[in-house]
Scaffold this active site. Structure first.
Site, short mmCIF file in Angstrom:
data_model
loop_
_atom_site.label_atom_id
_atom_site.label_comp_id
_atom_site.label_asym_id
_atom_site.label_seq_id
_atom_site.Cartn_x
_atom_site.Cartn_y
_atom_site.Cartn_z
N PRO A 185 0.82 -1.21 0.00
CA PRO A 185 0.00 0.00 0.00
C PRO A 185 0.86 1.27 0.00
O PRO A 185 1.77 1.40 0.79
CB PRO A 185 -0.80 -0.12 1.30
CG PRO A 185 -0.86 -1.59 1.55
CD PRO A 185 0.46 -2.12 1.08
N GLU A 186 0.56 2.17 -0.93
CA GLU A 186 1.29 3.43 -1.04
C GLU A 186 0.39 4.56 -0.58
O GLU A 186 -0.75 4.34 -0.15
CB GLU A 186 1.75 3.63 -2.49
CG GLU A 186 2.64 2.52 -3.03
CD GLU A 186 4.06 2.57 -2.47
OE1 GLU A 186 4.36 3.47 -1.67
OE2 GLU A 186 4.88 1.71 -2.84
#
Length: 271
Positions: A2-3
């Protein structure tokens, strides 16, 4: 992993269902995450009222009237809302039971995520205090990047992926931003002009804003769904497209490894 856009989309998706709710109880089935969950966490947050959700870098901050919970989703973590009678599955490690009748459930097959607690300002926590500016804030600009890059010999890609310089520019977004700015990812950060950094800062803002917007339009259901933003269908110019034609000039997209990360670029469009 996840960014920033995933975490931002998660924050926006959950906020309407969490803000104003009371956490009636917490169940921790697996405390051995990236860092062990505080054995007293359930006591800290029991009967706390959730005041606000916000994102800082890749962390989700859940502010309550008793303190702040700091979530990190790690490589495979997700948050979703389920009915309280729904049985947990193998990788469902933590439940927050809310007075709405819903449960906030944390799933993390690889257990690289984290849930921390602080009664102090979370921004002074050891994990957050050293971080650079938010890329979509007014404090982040080409002038800032130019000043911070002087005398730096590292590649510009690893430079903009350094969370002490700017937060949330992950591997995908670094490659895409450098393509839009026309800058080769292996150029020395200290050798790039102010004019080019002005273009790069704007490209970073554009790429991240577009990713967040697409996350908002393709958002999967956080209630009963898998809790994951669905924006990965966005079209990428160079990332993961080695050998494919550049969308601007038609030359084959090249790849290399920088800072142990796969990097994609066009030799003709990026200098």
């Amino acid at each position: 992993m996840p960014e920033l856009p995933e975490v931002e989309t998660t924050c926006r998706g959950l906020a309407p269902y969490l803000e104003g709710q009371w956490v009636r109880s917490v169940v921790v089935r697996q405390a051995r995450l990236r860092w062990p969950v505080d054995p007293d966490f359930a006591k800290h947050i029991k009967n706390a009222r959730i005041l606000k959700l916000e994102r800082r870098a890749k962390y989700l901050l859940v502010h309550t009237d008793k303190g702040c919970a700091i979530w990190h989703l790690g490589m495979s973590g997700s948050l979703r809302l389920v009915e309280q009678e729904e049985s947990p599955e193998k990788h469902d490690h933590i439940d927050w039971r809310l007075d709405s009748g819903l449960t906030l459930r944390y799933r993390d097959p690889r257990r690289f995520g984290a849930l921390l607690w602080t009664a102090a300002d979370p921004l002074v926590h050891d994990l957050l205090s050293h971080l650079g500016p938010e890329p979509l804030s007014e404090s982040f600009s080409g002038d800032y990047l130019f000043a911070a890059s002087r005398k730096r010999k590292q590649s510009v890609k690893t430079f903009i992926m350094d969370g002490r310089i700017v937060v949330g520019v992950g591997n995908i977004y670094a490659s895409e931003s450098l393509f839009l700015a026309g800058i080769r990812p292996d150029r020395e950060a200290g050798s790039i002009s102010k004019a080019r950094y002005l273009r790069l800062a704007e490209a970073i803002k554009k790429v991240l804003s577009r990713a967040i917007a697409q996350g908002g339009t393709t958002l999967r259901d956080f209630i009963g769904g898998d809790g994951k933003p669905g924006y990965f269908a966005q079209e990428l110019n160079v990332y993961g497209r080695a050998g494919a034609p550049c969308p601007s000039c038609g030359s084959p997209v090249r790849d290399m490894v920088l800072g142990q990360r796969s990097t994609f670029f066009c030799t003709r469009c990026q200098r």
